[in-house]
Design a protein around this motif. Structure first.
Motif, PDB file in Angstrom:
ATOM      1  N   VAL A 209       3.404  -7.596 -28.641  1.00 47.89           N
ATOM      2  CA  VAL A 209       3.070  -6.818 -27.443  1.00 47.89           C
ATOM      3  C   VAL A 209       4.216  -6.785 -26.434  1.00 47.89           C
ATOM      4  CG1 VAL A 209       0.598  -7.228 -27.651  1.00 47.89           C
ATOM      5  CG2 VAL A 209       2.014  -8.859 -26.377  1.00 47.89           C
ATOM      6  N   ILE A 210       5.227  -7.649 -26.612  1.00 49.49           N
ATOM      7  CA  ILE A 210       6.373  -7.651 -25.706  1.00 49.49           C
ATOM      8  C   ILE A 210       7.312  -6.527 -26.119  1.00 49.49           C
ATOM      9  CG2 ILE A 210       8.313  -8.983 -24.811  1.00 49.49           C
ATOM     10  CD1 ILE A 210       6.788 -11.513 -25.475  1.00 49.49           C
ATOM     11  N   THR A 211       7.504  -5.574 -25.248  1.00 48.74           N
ATOM     12  CA  THR A 211       8.323  -4.420 -25.600  1.00 48.74           C
ATOM     13  C   THR A 211       9.800  -4.693 -25.349  1.00 48.74           C
ATOM     14  OG1 THR A 211       8.692  -2.059 -25.174  1.00 48.74           O
ATOM     15  CG2 THR A 211       8.086  -3.408 -23.280  1.00 48.74           C
ATOM     16  N   LYS A 212      10.639  -4.055 -26.142  1.00 48.09           N
ATOM     17  CA  LYS A 212      12.085  -4.148 -25.953  1.00 48.09           C
ATOM     18  C   LYS A 212      12.605  -2.995 -25.107  1.00 48.09           C
ATOM     19  CE  LYS A 212      12.857  -6.684 -30.280  1.00 48.09           C
ATOM     20  NZ  LYS A 212      13.562  -6.702 -31.588  1.00 48.09           N
ATOM     21  N   ASP A 213      11.711  -2.079 -24.774  1.00 45.52           N
ATOM     22  CA  ASP A 213      12.100  -0.958 -23.918  1.00 45.52           C
ATOM     23  C   ASP A 213      12.266  -1.426 -22.478  1.00 45.52           C
ATOM     24  OD1 ASP A 213      11.967   0.945 -26.009  1.00 45.52           O
ATOM     25  OD2 ASP A 213       9.787   1.023 -25.802  1.00 45.52           O
ATOM     26  N   LYS A 214      13.015  -0.675 -21.698  1.00 39.43           N
ATOM     27  CA  LYS A 214      13.242  -1.011 -20.294  1.00 39.43           C
ATOM     28  C   LYS A 214      11.958  -0.777 -19.505  1.00 39.43           C
ATOM     29  CE  LYS A 214      15.451  -1.793 -16.390  1.00 39.43           C
ATOM     30  NZ  LYS A 214      15.861  -3.147 -15.971  1.00 39.43           N
ATOM     31  N   ILE A 215      11.491  -1.845 -18.854  1.00 34.37           N
ATOM     32  CA  ILE A 215      10.274  -1.790 -18.051  1.00 34.37           C
ATOM     33  C   ILE A 215      10.639  -1.911 -16.578  1.00 34.37           C
ATOM     34  CG2 ILE A 215       8.105  -2.963 -17.485  1.00 34.37           C
ATOM     35  CD1 ILE A 215       7.940  -1.588 -20.134  1.00 34.37           C
ATOM     36  N   VAL A 216      10.004  -1.109 -15.743  1.00 34.20           N
ATOM     37  CA  VAL A 216      10.162  -1.235 -14.296  1.00 34.20           C
ATOM     38  C   VAL A 216       8.791  -1.503 -13.684  1.00 34.20           C
ATOM     39  CG1 VAL A 216      12.201   0.227 -14.188  1.00 34.20           C
ATOM     40  CG2 VAL A 216       9.936   1.260 -13.943  1.00 34.20           C
ATOM     41  N   MET A 217       8.804  -2.131 -12.526  1.00 34.14           N
ATOM     42  CA  MET A 217       7.539  -2.430 -11.851  1.00 34.14           C
ATOM     43  C   MET A 217       7.425  -1.621 -10.582  1.00 34.14           C
ATOM     44  SD  MET A 217       6.123  -5.976 -10.137  1.00 34.14           S
ATOM     45  CE  MET A 217       5.275  -6.639 -11.557  1.00 34.14           C
ATOM     46  N   ARG A 218       6.202  -1.175 -10.324  1.00 43.34           N
ATOM     47  CA  ARG A 218       5.884  -0.497  -9.082  1.00 43.34           C
ATOM     48  C   ARG A 218       4.766  -1.256  -8.384  1.00 43.34           C
ATOM     49  NH1 ARG A 218      10.144   1.116  -9.942  1.00 43.34           N
ATOM     50  NH2 ARG A 218      10.870   3.288 -10.107  1.00 43.34           N
ATOM     51  N   ARG A 219       4.956  -1.556  -7.107  1.00 46.46           N
ATOM     52  CA  ARG A 219       3.944  -2.247  -6.312  1.00 46.46           C
ATOM     53  C   ARG A 219       3.209  -1.204  -5.476  1.00 46.46           C
ATOM     54  NH1 ARG A 219       4.755  -4.084  -0.727  1.00 46.46           N
ATOM     55  NH2 ARG A 219       2.959  -5.359  -0.117  1.00 46.46           N
ATOM     56  N   LEU A 220       1.914  -1.070  -5.711  1.00 46.80           N
ATOM     57  CA  LEU A 220       1.097  -0.099  -4.993  1.00 46.80           C
ATOM     58  C   LEU A 220       0.080  -0.859  -4.140  1.00 46.80           C
ATOM     59  CD1 LEU A 220       0.282   2.346  -7.938  1.00 46.80           C
ATOM     60  CD2 LEU A 220       2.286   2.353  -6.441  1.00 46.80           C
ATOM     61  N   VAL A 221      -0.019  -0.487  -2.884  1.00 46.51           N
ATOM     62  CA  VAL A 221      -0.979  -1.120  -1.981  1.00 46.51           C
ATOM     63  C   VAL A 221      -2.069  -0.105  -1.645  1.00 46.51           C
ATOM     64  CG1 VAL A 221      -1.318  -2.315   0.207  1.00 46.51           C
ATOM     65  CG2 VAL A 221       0.852  -2.543  -1.019  1.00 46.51           C
ATOM     66  N   PHE A 222      -3.309  -0.475  -1.919  1.00 51.74           N
ATOM     67  CA  PHE A 222      -4.460   0.380  -1.621  1.00 51.74           C
ATOM     68  C   PHE A 222      -5.266  -0.300  -0.512  1.00 51.74           C
ATOM     69  CE2 PHE A 222      -3.174   1.186  -5.938  1.00 51.74           C
ATOM     70  CZ  PHE A 222      -3.297   2.557  -6.092  1.00 51.74           C
ATOM     71  N   ASN A 223      -5.352   0.369   0.638  1.00 46.77           N
ATOM     72  CA  ASN A 223      -6.080  -0.250   1.745  1.00 46.77           C
ATOM     73  C   ASN A 223      -7.581  -0.011   1.614  1.00 46.77           C
ATOM     74  OD1 ASN A 223      -6.599   2.362   2.699  1.00 46.77           O
ATOM     75  ND2 ASN A 223      -4.811   2.358   4.053  1.00 46.77           N
ATOM     76  N   LYS A 224      -8.318  -0.529   2.564  1.00 44.94           N
ATOM     77  CA  LYS A 224      -9.778  -0.507   2.503  1.00 44.94           C
ATOM     78  C   LYS A 224     -10.334   0.911   2.411  1.00 44.94           C
ATOM     79  CE  LYS A 224     -13.836  -2.273   5.014  1.00 44.94           C
ATOM     80  NZ  LYS A 224     -14.278  -3.045   6.212  1.00 44.94           N
ATOM     81  N   SER A 225      -9.783   1.831   3.197  1.00 45.36           N
ATOM     82  CA  SER A 225     -10.302   3.207   3.209  1.00 45.36           C
ATOM     83  C   SER A 225      -9.981   3.930   1.906  1.00 45.36           C
ATOM     84  CB  SER A 225      -9.743   3.978   4.408  1.00 45.36           C
ATOM     85  OG  SER A 225      -8.327   4.034   4.366  1.00 45.36           O
ATOM     86  N   SER A 226      -8.790   3.689   1.345  1.00 42.76           N
ATOM     87  CA  SER A 226      -8.428   4.325   0.070  1.00 42.76           C
ATOM     88  C   SER A 226      -9.338   3.848  -1.053  1.00 42.76           C
ATOM     89  CB  SER A 226      -6.971   4.020  -0.291  1.00 42.76           C
ATOM     90  OG  SER A 226      -6.078   4.675   0.577  1.00 42.76           O
ATOM     91  N   ILE A 227      -9.628   2.553  -1.060  1.00 49.69           N
ATOM     92  CA  ILE A 227     -10.499   2.005  -2.094  1.00 49.69           C
ATOM     93  C   ILE A 227     -11.910   2.554  -1.957  1.00 49.69           C
ATOM     94  CG2 ILE A 227     -11.561  -0.119  -2.956  1.00 49.69           C
ATOM     95  CD1 ILE A 227      -8.957  -1.558  -2.193  1.00 49.69           C
ATOM     96  N   ALA A 228     -12.381   2.694  -0.703  1.00 53.70           N
ATOM     97  CA  ALA A 228     -13.709   3.269  -0.481  1.00 53.70           C
ATOM     98  C   ALA A 228     -13.777   4.695  -1.010  1.00 53.70           C
ATOM     99  CB  ALA A 228     -14.051   3.231   1.009  1.00 53.70           C
ATOM    100  N   ALA A 229     -12.713   5.468  -0.781  1.00 49.95           N
ATOM    101  CA  ALA A 229     -12.676   6.843  -1.266  1.00 49.95           C
ATOM    102  C   ALA A 229     -12.663   6.892  -2.790  1.00 49.95           C
ATOM    103  CB  ALA A 229     -11.448   7.559  -0.703  1.00 49.95           C
TER     104      ALA A 229
END
Length: 438
Positions: A209-229
């Motif tokens: 399951v460990i890929t040899k392809d280049k992986i990048v990470m994205r940090r996404l923050v979802f606030n209370k109102s976005s989660i409610a929606a």
């Protein structure tokens, strides 16, 4: 931004008292045996206190090491070494402890998340050869990073061979309580192998399951109102007898799944099936439930699968949540009994065969939202921020609650070639908050 992290010391921290002879071998369960040879990485960030006298960083380090010696007597497998695929030798070799200085203020690296910078605060590369020390593989390593401002970051790597996220949280909270001088009521249970005894898992290529392809990470923050929606958008139809509102994690999983699936489905070579695989804690699903602090990899995967026709016909968040909810509910007491009685591993073999096929695109999710990382007070206050650095797994999403517990941070690991499309997704961006850790 260039950040220099200079290691100024390295040592082995051994348990303060020897492990009894009858506990010298920690048996692994077959659920431990199927995990890839990686470490669980966590970084806890602490601002220097202002307005009154703070503890000197050197004193903090001394207290960390002393309390680590003490807590390792309870969590003795973490001070051992990997013996083979079936056991850990609890020989009190100890945990690796690094101390480092960082050439900037803590606020500088918190302004904008950079996975490569934060990975420098870990003891070593958790997925490569950096974890090797001669012919021995450490189980636990800690890196204590001191910033110019007096703030600190504690980077921790725990071998996935012996622990899951729940286990790591149990250890962290026991260690921090010990360091702070509080009573430590946590008594870890190391009997996971009695529930899921070792098996011959030689058929399982766990590192596939460990890929040899280049992986990048994205940090996404979802606030209370976005989660409610998102929860409202993914709710069951209004004309249903009972309108079901999905949980925060279900709604967010379905939403991110849909956005990642949109990228895959836009490519010329489309997969014929798509699957969301969500980690499920087995401790509370056993009948009777397992001890709360049972240590090990005590989770299983719930898989929600969509055919290409289903994707083309209706892949709304509401449908995805329904599929996901049914899959998670399916991991119940009866199913766990099947896992335990599946002595030949037929269930696992079928799952590996399915998800190893070229015509299925898999998206992996794990929720750490209920883990009390922000309670890890070592005596100088609760963390400013906690994060999980990048992992070498394609389409892996780790979700954690924000410090105020109202929002959720999603750490999304994707192929580098997909990043440009993901970053500009017009259906994703309106729900994402750009708030930084403060």
């Amino acid at each position: 931004m260039v950040v220099t992290v200079e290691i100024i010391s390295k040592e082995m921290v051994k348990p303060s008292s020897p492990t009894p002879l009858d506990l010298k071998t920690h048996k692994l369960s077959f659920l431990d045996q199927i995990l890839p040879s990686v470490y669980i990485p966590i970084i806890l960030v602490y601002h220097a206190k202002t307005g009154h006298v703070d503890i000197d960083p050197a004193q903090k380090s001394s207290r960390l090491k002393l309390s680590l010696e003490q807590i390792l007597t309870r969590f003795y497998p973490l001070a051992g070494t990997a013996k083979d695929d079936y056991s850990i030798l609890c020989n009190d070799e100890g945990a690796e402890y690094f101390e480092a200085r960082v050439s900037c203020n803590l606020s500088d690296v918190l302004r904008q998340f950079n996975a490569e910078i934060f990975s420098q605060f870990l003891p070593f590369e958790p997925y490569g050869n950096g974890a090797e020390d001669g012919n021995r593989k450490v189980i636990l390593a800690v890196k204590y990073n001191i910033f110019d401002c007096g703030g600190v970051a504690i980077g921790i790597c725990v071998s996935h061979l012996v622990a899951d996220g729940t286990s790591v949280t149990t250890f962290l909270n026991a260690w921090s309580a010990m360091c702070k001088g509080d009573d430590v009521s946590i008594s870890p249970n190391f009997d996971a192998a009695t529930y899921f005894p070792k098996r011959d898992m030689s058929w399982c290529n766990r590192d596939k399951v460990i890929t040899k392809d280049k992986i990048v990470m994205r940090r996404l923050v979802f606030n209370k109102s976005s989660i409610a929606a998102l929860r409202e958008n993914a709710s069951s139809a209004a004309d249903s007898q009972v309108k079901r509102i999905p949980t925060r994690v279900e709604a967010l999983t379905a939403f991110i799944w849909s956005r990642l699936m949109a990228i895959s489905q836009s490519k010329p070579a489309r997969a014929s099936m798509c699957a969301a695989v969500h980690a499920v804690n087995l401790r509370e699903r056993m009948d009777p439930p397992m001890p709360k602090h049972c240590f090990g990899n005590l989770w299983y995967f719930a898989a929600a699968v969509l055919s290409r026709d289903e994707v083309d016909h209706d892949s709304s968040d509401r449908i995805l949540v329904s599929k996901l909810n049914n899959a998670i509910k399916g991991i119940n007491g009866d199913y766990v009994k099947k896992i335990k009685s599946d002595v030949h591993g037929d269930l696992l073999k079928r799952a590996y065969a399915l998800f190893g096929r070229d015509n299925i695109e898999t998206y992996n999710f794990t929720s750490w939202c209920r883990f009390p990382f922000y309670e890890a007070d070592f005596g100088w206050g609760k963390p400013t921020w906690v994060c999980c650095p990048s992992m070498p797994f394609k389409n892996l999403v780790v979700m954690m609650s924000t410090k105020d517990e109202h929002g959720i941070e999603a750490f999304v690991n994707i192929l580098e070639e997909d990043a440009a499309v993901f970053d500009s997704d017009p259906e994703l961006l309106p729900f994402v908050s750009l708030t930084i850790a403060d």
